[in-house]
Every structure is written in structure tokens, then in C-alpha cells.
Design an enzyme around this catalytic site. Structure first.
Site, PDB file in Angstrom:
ATOM      1  N   ASP A 134      -9.470  -3.103   6.901  1.00  0.00           N
ATOM      2  CA  ASP A 134      -9.397  -3.827   8.170  1.00  0.00           C
ATOM      3  C   ASP A 134     -10.757  -4.218   8.724  1.00  0.00           C
ATOM      4  O   ASP A 134     -10.863  -5.200   9.458  1.00  0.00           O
ATOM      5  CB  ASP A 134      -8.664  -2.963   9.211  1.00  0.00           C
ATOM      6  N   HIS A 165       0.817  -1.209   0.000  1.00  0.00           N
ATOM      7  CA  HIS A 165       0.000   0.000   0.000  1.00  0.00           C
ATOM      8  C   HIS A 165       0.849   1.256   0.000  1.00  0.00           C
ATOM      9  O   HIS A 165       0.692   2.124   0.859  1.00  0.00           O
ATOM     10  CB  HIS A 165      -0.969  -0.015   1.195  1.00  0.00           C
ATOM     11  N   ARG A 177     -10.295  -2.104  -1.463  1.00  0.00           N
ATOM     12  CA  ARG A 177     -10.108  -3.460  -0.945  1.00  0.00           C
ATOM     13  C   ARG A 177     -11.296  -3.908  -0.121  1.00  0.00           C
ATOM     14  O   ARG A 177     -11.546  -5.105   0.039  1.00  0.00           O
ATOM     15  CB  ARG A 177      -8.836  -3.511  -0.075  1.00  0.00           C
ATOM     16  N   ARG A 205       2.250  -8.175   4.298  1.00  0.00           N
ATOM     17  CA  ARG A 205       2.947  -6.926   3.998  1.00  0.00           C
ATOM     18  C   ARG A 205       4.466  -7.103   3.916  1.00  0.00           C
ATOM     19  O   ARG A 205       5.168  -6.233   3.373  1.00  0.00           O
ATOM     20  CB  ARG A 205       2.528  -5.854   5.015  1.00  0.00           C
ATOM     21  N   GLY A 212     -11.286   0.586  12.007  1.00  0.00           N
ATOM     22  CA  GLY A 212     -11.700  -0.018  10.736  1.00  0.00           C
ATOM     23  C   GLY A 212     -12.442   0.962   9.836  1.00  0.00           C
ATOM     24  O   GLY A 212     -12.948   0.562   8.781  1.00  0.00           O
ATOM     25  N   PHE A 213     -12.490   2.235  10.232  1.00  0.00           N
ATOM     26  CA  PHE A 213     -13.151   3.249   9.395  1.00  0.00           C
ATOM     27  C   PHE A 213     -12.211   4.408   9.129  1.00  0.00           C
ATOM     28  O   PHE A 213     -11.384   4.753   9.982  1.00  0.00           O
ATOM     29  CB  PHE A 213     -14.431   3.766  10.073  1.00  0.00           C
ATOM     30  N   HIS A 220      -9.651   6.732   6.349  1.00  0.00           N
ATOM     31  CA  HIS A 220      -8.355   6.469   5.722  1.00  0.00           C
ATOM     32  C   HIS A 220      -7.640   7.767   5.432  1.00  0.00           C
ATOM     33  O   HIS A 220      -8.287   8.767   5.121  1.00  0.00           O
ATOM     34  CB  HIS A 220      -8.543   5.684   4.416  1.00  0.00           C
ATOM     35  N   HIS A 223      -3.087   1.784  12.502  1.00  0.00           N
ATOM     36  CA  HIS A 223      -2.586   1.150  11.266  1.00  0.00           C
ATOM     37  C   HIS A 223      -3.077  -0.300  11.276  1.00  0.00           C
ATOM     38  O   HIS A 223      -4.274  -0.554  11.340  1.00  0.00           O
ATOM     39  CB  HIS A 223      -1.054   1.303  11.257  1.00  0.00           C
ATOM     40  N   ARG A 228      15.807  12.094   6.125  1.00  0.00           N
ATOM     41  CA  ARG A 228      16.067  12.889   7.320  1.00  0.00           C
ATOM     42  C   ARG A 228      15.361  14.224   7.139  1.00  0.00           C
ATOM     43  O   ARG A 228      15.928  15.183   6.591  1.00  0.00           O
ATOM     44  CB  ARG A 228      17.577  13.083   7.480  1.00  0.00           C
TER      45      ARG A 228
HETATM   46  N1  COA Z   1     -13.853   7.101  13.721  1.00  0.00           N
HETATM   47  C1  COA Z   1     -14.357   8.292  14.067  1.00  0.00           C
HETATM   48  N2  COA Z   1     -13.953   9.440  13.537  1.00  0.00           N
HETATM   49  C2  COA Z   1     -12.986   9.382  12.616  1.00  0.00           C
HETATM   50  C3  COA Z   1     -12.428   8.188  12.205  1.00  0.00           C
HETATM   51  C4  COA Z   1     -12.897   7.009  12.798  1.00  0.00           C
HETATM   52  N3  COA Z   1     -12.396   5.807  12.440  1.00  0.00           N
HETATM   53  N4  COA Z   1     -11.493   8.420  11.254  1.00  0.00           N
HETATM   54  C5  COA Z   1     -11.451   9.734  11.089  1.00  0.00           C
HETATM   55  N5  COA Z   1     -12.365  10.324  11.906  1.00  0.00           N
HETATM   56  C6  COA Z   1     -12.646  11.735  12.016  1.00  0.00           C
HETATM   57  C7  COA Z   1     -11.682  12.402  12.988  1.00  0.00           C
HETATM   58  O1  COA Z   1     -12.142  12.385  14.297  1.00  0.00           O
HETATM   59  C8  COA Z   1     -11.626  13.784  12.401  1.00  0.00           C
HETATM   60  O2  COA Z   1     -12.793  14.469  12.774  1.00  0.00           O
HETATM   61  P1  COA Z   1     -12.750  16.009  13.185  1.00  0.00           P
HETATM   62  O3  COA Z   1     -12.224  16.716  11.956  1.00  0.00           O
HETATM   63  O4  COA Z   1     -14.148  16.313  13.543  1.00  0.00           O
HETATM   64  O5  COA Z   1     -11.783  16.072  14.325  1.00  0.00           O
HETATM   65  C9  COA Z   1     -11.711  13.556  10.906  1.00  0.00           C
HETATM   66  O6  COA Z   1     -12.400  12.316  10.743  1.00  0.00           O
HETATM   67  C10 COA Z   1     -10.350  13.461  10.228  1.00  0.00           C
HETATM   68  O7  COA Z   1      -9.559  12.522  10.951  1.00  0.00           O
HETATM   69  P2  COA Z   1      -7.974  12.525  10.961  1.00  0.00           P
HETATM   70  O8  COA Z   1      -7.495  11.735  12.136  1.00  0.00           O
HETATM   71  O9  COA Z   1      -7.468  13.918  10.846  1.00  0.00           O
HETATM   72  O10 COA Z   1      -7.648  11.794   9.635  1.00  0.00           O
HETATM   73  P3  COA Z   1      -6.325  11.053   9.326  1.00  0.00           P
HETATM   74  O11 COA Z   1      -6.176  11.045   7.859  1.00  0.00           O
HETATM   75  O12 COA Z   1      -5.191  11.590  10.119  1.00  0.00           O
HETATM   76  O13 COA Z   1      -6.612   9.588   9.916  1.00  0.00           O
HETATM   77  C11 COA Z   1      -6.897   7.323  10.184  1.00  0.00           C
HETATM   78  C12 COA Z   1      -6.672   8.455   9.183  1.00  0.00           C
HETATM   79  C13 COA Z   1      -6.854   5.999   9.445  1.00  0.00           C
HETATM   80  C14 COA Z   1      -5.784   7.331  11.245  1.00  0.00           C
HETATM   81  C15 COA Z   1      -8.268   7.517  10.867  1.00  0.00           C
HETATM   82  O14 COA Z   1      -9.284   7.464   9.891  1.00  0.00           O
HETATM   83  C16 COA Z   1      -8.513   6.506  11.963  1.00  0.00           C
HETATM   84  O15 COA Z   1      -8.078   6.711  13.095  1.00  0.00           O
HETATM   85  N6  COA Z   1      -9.197   5.370  11.639  1.00  0.00           N
HETATM   86  C17 COA Z   1      -9.387   4.314  12.609  1.00  0.00           C
HETATM   87  C18 COA Z   1      -8.173   3.396  12.623  1.00  0.00           C
HETATM   88  C19 COA Z   1      -8.109   2.521  11.402  1.00  0.00           C
HETATM   89  O16 COA Z   1      -9.095   1.957  10.974  1.00  0.00           O
HETATM   90  N7  COA Z   1      -6.901   2.400  10.879  1.00  0.00           N
HETATM   91  C20 COA Z   1      -6.645   1.574   9.710  1.00  0.00           C
HETATM   92  C21 COA Z   1      -6.396   2.432   8.520  1.00  0.00           C
HETATM   93  S1  COA Z   1      -6.276   1.443   7.051  1.00  0.00           S
END
Ligand code: COA
Length: 388
Positions: free
Chosen positions: A309, A184, A267, A334, A255-256, A258, A219, A353
Site C-alpha cells: 500500500d 492475497h 509486491r 481484489r 503502509g508499513f 504486515h 487493511h 464457525r
Molecule cells: N507502524 C508502527 N508500528 C507498527 C506498525 C506500523 N505500521 N506495524 C506494526 N507495528 C508494531 C506494533 O506497534 C507492534 O509493536 P509492539 O510489539 O512494540 O507493540 C509490533 O509492530 C507488532 O504489531 P502487530 O499489530 O501486533 O502486528 P500485526 O501482525 O497484528 O499487524 C498490521 C499487522 C498490518 C495490522 C500492522 O503492521 C499495521 O497496523 N500496519 C499499518 C496498516 C497497514 O499498512 N495495513 C496494510 C497491510 S497490507
């Protein structure tokens, strides 16, 4: 010099890659130009691993030769078994693999006659052996034989887990999940591996770092956390109510969402279809319905979609795999993508760096220890724990 800071490197391109493309619209993920949908439908994981590492799909004799080599690399050295036996039974399986990778780096170090390609194959072949040797030793007090005659890495893993060869459907479901998890682009764990590789460190060190990054619930650890979430609800109504409450409490639903995809994870529908099929076979429709209800509520309340996931969790669950082994399966998959990236990094190496914007105190005079007064100690562990 002041440079703009991009928190979490979001939206920043930090290098080039020819290994995969992640289309932000969610319409496609391609490995070396091949769509993930085609690969999940028509290829096997070993073919995909070959594609990622060598750059082209193997022909039948190349694939057969790879499978034969992998079969021959499933055994564990005695020293490795001793280490696995001495780890606590309470160790998280991700820590078992992180440790096992590091130990193999001591027993079979990279430099000398052992090439990167050989190490990739060794790790792909024996991560399952390490994990399940440790598991059976601690749970059943039994030292298993890790070499099986299964043709695939998925089959080998499932065979070691249950003690018998898997059904065709379950073997293929895990095989497809490995394809979806294989690669990925510049995700966090791959980037961690590339950072280590960029210092000209060894292969095992880069993979060990990548495993550590993958473990986190933001992750790869999200699949295990998603299963705990889904299983925590008795009914679809309870799930809907619980998720609404969790969102109101500003909790993250594992799991929600990205970082890159904004409209959907390509996927997810593939693994969801497998989860549905497996649920029907296993009589798991209630659990699957709960997962679907969570998906609906997340869409309605937050406009968020399931990532790979979320439905991998019930798919693995219906294959009889314990939740703590979900992220280790992600590691096995992976390892192929990480390895391709380590090799690519080495071929076009530039030390990684980046810069930082400094936010600490301005330059100040050193204060001798007997003149520091009674200010509260900065190394207050409780305060640090509260902050992190
Ligand atoms: N549940 C609830 N809210 C979520 C969320 C989730 N799984 N994913 C994102 N959000 C919300 C955040 O709270 C944020 O809301 P706000 O703007 O009101 O504060 C907004 O969506 C943006 O989130 P942000 O953390 O800035 O996005 P990101 O690009 O940094 O995060 C992830 C991406 C994957 C870390 C994030 O979606 C997440 O934590 N998901 C759950 C973990 C997961 O499933 N990881 C596997 C990824 S493949």
C-alpha cells in the site's frame, strides 16, 4: 472445554486453498503457481483475473473473449443510476462501491440463470462505472456515459475519471497495480467473504462483506492513509522528524508492516519502481523523496518495511487519481481474488464457525426490573465510544 485462543487468528491455518501462496520470508507470492514478479512484468490484469478464477492462464482467444464480455458489461441499469444519484456527495467512495454491489445484488440477483462466473465479470466490469458515475454526477453535475471502448479495466477506469483515454504508461501502471492487488490468500477481506459464502449466502453478499472489511485502514484503507501521510510533509527532513515523533507517540504508520511477511512484501519493490518512474515523468521527485525518507526512518527505527500500500499511494497519485479512489481500485482488483475464494469455498464448503473463550460474568440469577437498584447504566454510549 478450554481451547487456546490465538488473537486475530495470527498463525492459525483455517482452511486450504489452491489459489495463492504467501511466503512468510517475503521471497515470493504466487498466484496458482505463477510468481507475482513474472505476472506483473508479462501479464495483464484480465489475464490474471482469468487465472485466479479459472485456475489456468487463458489462451489468446479466451482472453479476447473475456475482454469483449467485460466491455459489454460496463453499462449501469437506470435503477442503479438513481441510487447513485441519491447518495450524498460526501459519501466515501468505498461506501459507494459497497452500496453499489448490494444494489446490483437486488437488480441482478444470483439465483436462476445468472451464474457466479457471470457475476464476477459483471462486478469487475462495472465497479469503475458505478464509482465514476457517482463522482461525476456529484462533482460536475454531469451524467456520464459509462461504456467506453478501452481494452482494459485500468483503461476504462482512467478514461471515465478524466474523460479521455490514458497514456500507455499510466494505463500500464494501474494495470500492474491491479495485478499486485488481485489476490492475497486468507487476508481479512477474503476471509470475511469466505465466512459469508460458507453460510451458502449469495455472491453479492460475500463481496459486499469483503468490501466492508477492505475499507479499514489496517487493511486496504492503508493506501489512502499513506498518501495523506506522505503529502503532509513539506520536506524529507520534516518527514524524518515527523515519523520519529509519531513512533515515539506510539502511532501506527500506514503502509508499513504486515501480518504474514516478516522480511519484506514482494509486491512493494515492483510498485515502488513504478512510483519512481511516474514521479520522474510528473516532476514529483520531491514527494517520492519524502516517501523514500519515511521508508528509511521506518527501517532504522522499527525494522519495518513498506507493504504494497505504501508505494501504491504515490504511484496512483502520479497517475492523477484522487486519494479517496485508491482503496476502490483495490476493490476492483481484489474482486478477482475474492471471487476465486468464494467459488473455492463453495466447492469445499464447511460452515465457518469458530469458538470463543468466554470472559464474562459467571452464571447468575435474573433480577426483576424493579429490584435492580441505581447502578450506573451499562449502555452508556459515551463510555462505549471511549473504549472503542
Ligand atoms: N507502524 C508502527 N508500528 C507498527 C506498525 C506500523 N505500521 N506495524 C506494526 N507495528 C508494531 C506494533 O506497534 C507492534 O509493536 P509492539 O510489539 O512494540 O507493540 C509490533 O509492530 C507488532 O504489531 P502487530 O499489530 O501486533 O502486528 P500485526 O501482525 O497484528 O499487524 C498490521 C499487522 C498490518 C495490522 C500492522 O503492521 C499495521 O497496523 N500496519 C499499518 C496498516 C497497514 O499498512 N495495513 C496494510 C497491510 S497490507
Amino acid at each position: 472445554m478450554t481451547v487456546p485462543v490465538q488473537a486475530g487468528l495470527a498463525g492459525v491455518a483455517v482452511g486450504q486453498t489452491a489459489i495463492s501462496t504467501v511466503d512468510a520470508s517475503g521471497s515470493g507470492l504466487h498466484y496458482r503457481g505463477y510468481s507475482i514478479t513474472d505476472l506483473a512484468r508479462q501479464a495483464g490484469f484480465e489475464e490474471v483475473a482469468y487465472l485466479l478464477i479459472a485456475g489456468e492462464l487463458p489462451n489468446s482467444s479466451q482472453l479476447e473473449a473475456l475482454r469483449a464480455r467485460l466491455k459489454g458489461l460496463r453499462g449501469l441499469p437506470e435503477e442503479m443510476k438513481t441510487v447513485l444519484e441519491s447518495l450524498p456527495a460526501s459519501t466515501h467512495p468505498m461506501d459507494v462501491l459497497r452500496t453499489g454491489c448490494s444494489v446490483l445484488g437486488c437488480l441482478e440477483p444470483e439465483f436462476g440463470s445468472r451464474s457466479a462466473a457471470r457475476i464476477v465479470e459483471r462486478l469487475l466490469a462495472c465497479f469503475g462505472s458505478m464509482l465514476l458515475y457517482w463522482h461525476h454526477f456529484h462533482v460536475h453535475r454531469h451524467r456520464i456515459e459509462t461504456e467506453t471502448d478501452d481494452d482494459t479495466i485500468a483503461g476504462h477506469f482512467l478514461h471515465l475519471l478524466t474523460g479521455r483515454p490514458p497514456t500507455e504508461t499510466i494505463q500500464r501502471a494501474v494495470d500492474v497495480s491491479l495485478i499486485l492487488y488481485a489476490e492475497h490468500e486468507f487476508n481479512a477481506s477474503t476471509f470475511a467473504g469466505r465466512v459469508v459464502a460458507s453460510t451458502r449466502s449469495d455472491f453479492y453478499s460475500a463481496i459486499t462483506a469483503a468490501i466492508g472489511a477492505l475499507k479499514g485502514p489496517l487493511h486496504g484503507g492503508a493506501n489512502e492513509a499513506a498518501m495523506a501521510l506522505i503529502e503532509g510533509y513539506e520536506s524529507t527532513e520534516a518527514a524524518a522528524e515527523g515519523i520519529r515523533q509519531a513512533l515515539a507517540d506510539k502511532q501506527r504508520i500506514m503502509g508499513f508492516g504486515h501480518r504474514v511477511y516478516r522480511q519484506g512484501d514482494p509486491r512493494s519493490p515492483i510498485i515502488k519502481a513504478w512510483a519512481k518512474k511516474l514521479a520522474e515523468q510528473a516532476g514529483g521527485q520531491r514527494l517520492f523523496a519524502i516517501a523514500e525518507r519515511i521508508e528509511q526512518v521506518m527501517k532504522a527505527e522499527k525494522g519495518l518495511f513498506p507493504n504494497v500500500d505504501f508505494y501504491s499511494a504515490p504511484a496512483y497519485h502520479f497517475c492523477g487519481i484522487p486519494g479517496a479512489f485508491f482503496t476502490p481500485l483495490f476493490v476492483i482488483a481484489r474482486t478477482s481474488g475474492w471471487s476465486a475464494h468464494i467459488i473455492e469455498q463453495r466447492e469445499q464448503n464447511k460452515l465457518i464457525r469458530p469458538l470463543a473463550e468466554y470472559t464474562g460474568p459467571a452464571s447468575r440469577a435474573f433480577v426483576a426490573i424493579d429490584q435492580r437498584g441505581l447502578k450506573p447504566a451499562a449502555m452508556d454510549c459515551d463510555k462505549i465510544n471511549d473504549r472503542t
